[in-house]
Design a protein around this motif. Structure first.
Motif, PDB file in Angstrom:
ATOM      1  N   PRO A   1      55.763  51.406  42.461  1.00  0.00           N
ATOM      2  CA  PRO A   1      56.365  52.668  42.900  1.00  0.00           C
ATOM      3  C   PRO A   1      57.202  52.489  44.168  1.00  0.00           C
ATOM      4  CG  PRO A   1      54.109  53.034  42.212  1.00  0.00           C
ATOM      5  CD  PRO A   1      54.314  51.544  42.190  1.00  0.00           C
ATOM      6  N   ALA A   2      58.166  53.387  44.356  1.00  0.00           N
ATOM      7  CA  ALA A   2      59.161  53.242  45.418  1.00  0.00           C
ATOM      8  C   ALA A   2      58.543  53.151  46.803  1.00  0.00           C
ATOM      9  CB  ALA A   2      60.148  54.402  45.352  1.00  0.00           C
ATOM     10  N   ASP A   3      57.406  53.818  47.025  1.00  0.00           N
ATOM     11  CA  ASP A   3      56.830  53.811  48.371  1.00  0.00           C
ATOM     12  C   ASP A   3      56.173  52.478  48.726  1.00  0.00           C
ATOM     13  OD1 ASP A   3      54.732  54.152  46.615  1.00  0.00           O
ATOM     14  OD2 ASP A   3      53.751  55.730  47.765  1.00  0.00           O
ATOM     15  N   TYR A   4      56.166  51.521  47.803  1.00  0.00           N
ATOM     16  CA  TYR A   4      55.664  50.184  48.101  1.00  0.00           C
ATOM     17  C   TYR A   4      56.768  49.256  48.623  1.00  0.00           C
ATOM     18  CZ  TYR A   4      51.078  50.949  45.963  1.00  0.00           C
ATOM     19  OH  TYR A   4      49.809  51.396  45.688  1.00  0.00           O
ATOM     20  N   ARG A   5      57.999  49.678  48.507  1.00  0.00           N
ATOM     21  CA  ARG A   5      59.117  48.814  48.894  1.00  0.00           C
ATOM     22  C   ARG A   5      59.039  48.485  50.378  1.00  0.00           C
ATOM     23  NH1 ARG A   5      63.849  47.604  45.926  1.00  0.00           N
ATOM     24  NH2 ARG A   5      64.734  45.764  46.950  1.00  0.00           N
ATOM     25  N   ASN A   6      59.137  47.196  50.698  1.00  0.00           N
ATOM     26  CA  ASN A   6      59.088  46.664  52.068  1.00  0.00           C
ATOM     27  C   ASN A   6      57.725  46.837  52.742  1.00  0.00           C
ATOM     28  OD1 ASN A   6      61.743  45.879  51.754  1.00  0.00           O
ATOM     29  ND2 ASN A   6      62.581  47.637  52.837  1.00  0.00           N
ATOM     30  N   ASN A   7      56.709  47.183  51.968  1.00  0.00           N
ATOM     31  CA  ASN A   7      55.336  47.115  52.481  1.00  0.00           C
ATOM     32  C   ASN A   7      54.921  45.650  52.585  1.00  0.00           C
ATOM     33  OD1 ASN A   7      53.665  49.993  50.903  1.00  0.00           O
ATOM     34  ND2 ASN A   7      55.457  49.890  52.214  1.00  0.00           N
ATOM     35  N   LEU A   8      53.915  45.395  53.402  1.00  0.00           N
ATOM     36  CA  LEU A   8      53.345  44.057  53.501  1.00  0.00           C
ATOM     37  C   LEU A   8      52.056  43.992  52.689  1.00  0.00           C
ATOM     38  CD1 LEU A   8      53.709  42.991  57.246  1.00  0.00           C
ATOM     39  CD2 LEU A   8      54.302  41.568  55.287  1.00  0.00           C
ATOM     40  N   PHE A   9      51.899  42.926  51.939  1.00  0.00           N
ATOM     41  CA  PHE A   9      50.625  42.610  51.307  1.00  0.00           C
ATOM     42  C   PHE A   9      50.039  41.392  52.016  1.00  0.00           C
ATOM     43  CE2 PHE A   9      52.625  44.933  47.771  1.00  0.00           C
ATOM     44  CZ  PHE A   9      51.602  45.822  47.482  1.00  0.00           C
ATOM     45  N   ILE A  10      48.751  41.476  52.358  1.00  0.00           N
ATOM     46  CA  ILE A  10      48.089  40.409  53.104  1.00  0.00           C
ATOM     47  C   ILE A  10      46.838  39.972  52.358  1.00  0.00           C
ATOM     48  CG2 ILE A  10      47.048  39.729  55.300  1.00  0.00           C
ATOM     49  CD1 ILE A  10      48.586  42.013  56.632  1.00  0.00           C
ATOM     50  N   ALA A  11      46.705  38.681  52.136  1.00  0.00           N
ATOM     51  CA  ALA A  11      45.504  38.123  51.517  1.00  0.00           C
ATOM     52  C   ALA A  11      44.453  37.888  52.595  1.00  0.00           C
ATOM     53  CB  ALA A  11      45.829  36.812  50.805  1.00  0.00           C
ATOM     54  N   GLU A  12      43.342  38.592  52.506  1.00  0.00           N
ATOM     55  CA  GLU A  12      42.246  38.406  53.458  1.00  0.00           C
ATOM     56  C   GLU A  12      41.203  37.481  52.843  1.00  0.00           C
ATOM     57  OE1 GLU A  12      42.635  42.574  55.979  1.00  0.00           O
ATOM     58  OE2 GLU A  12      40.858  42.241  54.761  1.00  0.00           O
ATOM     59  N   HIS A  13      41.133  36.285  53.372  1.00  0.00           N
ATOM     60  CA  HIS A  13      40.301  35.222  52.808  1.00  0.00           C
ATOM     61  C   HIS A  13      38.813  35.500  52.967  1.00  0.00           C
ATOM     62  CE1 HIS A  13      39.319  30.694  52.566  1.00  0.00           C
ATOM     63  NE2 HIS A  13      39.847  31.030  51.412  1.00  0.00           N
ATOM     64  N   GLY A  14      38.450  36.240  53.994  1.00  0.00           N
ATOM     65  CA  GLY A  14      37.064  36.641  54.181  1.00  0.00           C
ATOM     66  C   GLY A  14      36.353  35.922  55.304  1.00  0.00           C
ATOM     67  N   SER A  15      35.320  36.546  55.821  1.00  0.00           N
ATOM     68  CA  SER A  15      34.624  36.103  57.028  1.00  0.00           C
ATOM     69  C   SER A  15      33.607  35.008  56.736  1.00  0.00           C
ATOM     70  CB  SER A  15      33.894  37.288  57.656  1.00  0.00           C
ATOM     71  OG  SER A  15      32.964  37.826  56.724  1.00  0.00           O
ATOM     72  N   TRP A  16      33.358  34.203  57.756  1.00  0.00           N
ATOM     73  CA  TRP A  16      32.179  33.324  57.756  1.00  0.00           C
ATOM     74  C   TRP A  16      31.331  33.604  58.993  1.00  0.00           C
ATOM     75  CZ3 TRP A  16      30.908  30.112  61.736  1.00  0.00           C
ATOM     76  CH2 TRP A  16      31.911  29.800  62.656  1.00  0.00           C
ATOM     77  N   ASP A  17      31.991  34.002  60.106  1.00  0.00           N
ATOM     78  CA  ASP A  17      31.295  34.218  61.376  1.00  0.00           C
ATOM     79  C   ASP A  17      30.907  35.691  61.512  1.00  0.00           C
ATOM     80  OD1 ASP A  17      30.333  33.856  63.978  1.00  0.00           O
ATOM     81  OD2 ASP A  17      32.305  34.237  64.855  1.00  0.00           O
ATOM     82  N   ARG A  18      30.115  36.175  60.568  1.00  0.00           N
ATOM     83  CA  ARG A  18      29.724  37.581  60.602  1.00  0.00           C
ATOM     84  C   ARG A  18      28.451  37.751  59.782  1.00  0.00           C
ATOM     85  NH1 ARG A  18      31.013  42.971  59.070  1.00  0.00           N
ATOM     86  NH2 ARG A  18      31.750  44.172  60.879  1.00  0.00           N
ATOM     87  N   SER A  19      27.501  38.547  60.292  1.00  0.00           N
ATOM     88  CA  SER A  19      26.230  38.704  59.589  1.00  0.00           C
ATOM     89  C   SER A  19      26.400  39.472  58.285  1.00  0.00           C
ATOM     90  CB  SER A  19      25.217  39.419  60.491  1.00  0.00           C
ATOM     91  OG  SER A  19      25.710  40.692  60.885  1.00  0.00           O
ATOM     92  N   GLU A  20      27.397  40.373  58.231  1.00  0.00           N
ATOM     93  CA  GLU A  20      27.733  41.075  56.998  1.00  0.00           C
ATOM     94  C   GLU A  20      29.169  40.746  56.639  1.00  0.00           C
ATOM     95  OE1 GLU A  20      28.078  45.639  55.253  1.00  0.00           O
ATOM     96  OE2 GLU A  20      26.808  45.217  57.000  1.00  0.00           O
TER      97      GLU A  20
END
Length: 362
Positions: A274-293
């Protein structure tokens, strides 16, 4: 018996796809996710060749792959390299990062079945492997951008070399520093309209579950300093390096969350969504290791205002983390020529495709 064997062999591709529970991935209405390949071990950065080949680096396999996204065929085009995470394509050649070296495979799409030996373009980056893997990309200026992460969780070692982003000519000449105080960026892209460099940065560890946030940053002029190791997330003064206040540094455009480990990011330049996605950023979040949750393990969507400030951020795709259990880790995103979004997953060794098919998609 023979008929059963033939039936089993025919079912193997389906069984491989079924092993990854893509039905658990939550997406906005109208979007769907499918598997392109699960035969790309440790898949990290992706880039397109001009003939439609998808090139994929790896973070542990020591290999670089060429993927035919139509047939799913995967070729190994380089092997026995040191953490060849980064891949970038220019003028028929594939550039590869391998910790201290930048390598090149010439005229690669004409030689996929018998790839050439990698040529050394540059060999003088540090050999340290702590944050030594490198996401690389060519900018609008035609130069290759290469980060050098901090060789530590927290230190102030040679700020003209480490915790910085550099750029060079395609032949390896003219190395220059572009940004300082960047702990470890493993993803960046240029705004389609302004040409400004935007990059993710992984926050330091061992300060607790909720401090500091990882960052989304914007470079407005060469040489800007983004705080590491003195300041984190724009407002957290480091207790070990407190001699310089946060006010001296460029604050992030967005705080992405503590320990989410943002890696690859791309602006959406397609027309399928959809048009409102144009020039948005998509970011891959690999995920935490240094966190209890655990946190992360998802794709984030970031919307910007006209002046480059943050409008909002939201979760675009999630489900690789379920009740603390992980079955996938997004590592990079890439827009396809037809406007879909690819996601690499180094944990599952997979490439996914996210399409928009309309509001009635099920």
């Amino acid at each position: 018996m023979r008929r059963l064997l033939v039936l089993f062999l025919c079912m193997l591709p389906w069984l491989a796809n079924a092993a990854l529970p893509l039905d658990r991935i939550k997406l906005p209405e109208g979007f769907r996710i499918s598997l392109v390949s699960d035969q790309v071990p440790n898949a990290r950065e992706m880039t397109w060749g001009e003939r439609g080949t998808l090139f994929v680096g790896s973070n542990a396999a020591g290999k670089v792959y060429a993927l035919d996204t139509a047939s799913g065929k995967v070729r190994t085009i380089a092997r026995d390299l040191q953490l060849p995470v980064g891949v970038a394509y220019k003028d028929g050649d594939l550039f590869i990062s391998a910790v201290s070296r930048i390598l090149r495979l010439r005229d690669i799409e004409s030689q996929l079945d018998s790839p050439p030996k990698p040529e050394v373009v540059y060999a003088d980056f540090p050999r340290k492997t702590h944050h030594g893997w490198k996401f690389i990309a060519f900018g609008p200026d035609g130069k290759l951008y290469v980060p050098v992460g901090a060789p530590c969780n927290l230190c102030d070692e040679d700020p003209d070399l480490y915790a910085a982003i550099h750029r060079m000519n395609p032949d390896g000449s003219g190395l220059e520093l572009v940004a300082r105080g960047v702990r470890n960026t493993v993803g960046f892209d240029w705004h389609p309209r302004t040409g400004e460099l935007w990059f993710s940065d992984n926050g330091r560890d061992l300060m607790g579950d909720d401090v500091p946030d990882c960052e989304l940053n914007r470079l407005t002029k060469p040489g800007e300093h983004f705080g590491f190791p003195y300041c984190h997330a724009g407002d957290v003064t480091d207790p070990k390096f407190s001699q310089r206040p946060c006010s001296e540094f460029v604050a992030p455009v967005a705080k992405l969350g503590p320990h989410v480990a943002p890696l690859g990011l791309r602006f959406y330049t397609g027309s399928q969504f959809p048009a409102d996605y144009r020039n948005n950023l998509f970011i891959a979040e690999h995920g935490s290791w240094d966190r209890s949750e655990k946190i992360g393990y998802r794709i984030k969507r970031v919307e910007l205002n006209e002046d480059g400030s943050l409008k909002r951020q939201s979760v675009f795709a999630e489900g690789w983390l379920e009740d603390g259990d992980v079955w996938g880790r997004p590592a990079d995103v890439l827009v396809t020529p037809d406007g879909a979004l690819l996601v690499s997953d180094d944990y599952a060794g997979a490439i996914y495709r996210i399409d928009y098919v309309g509001r009635q998609a099920e």
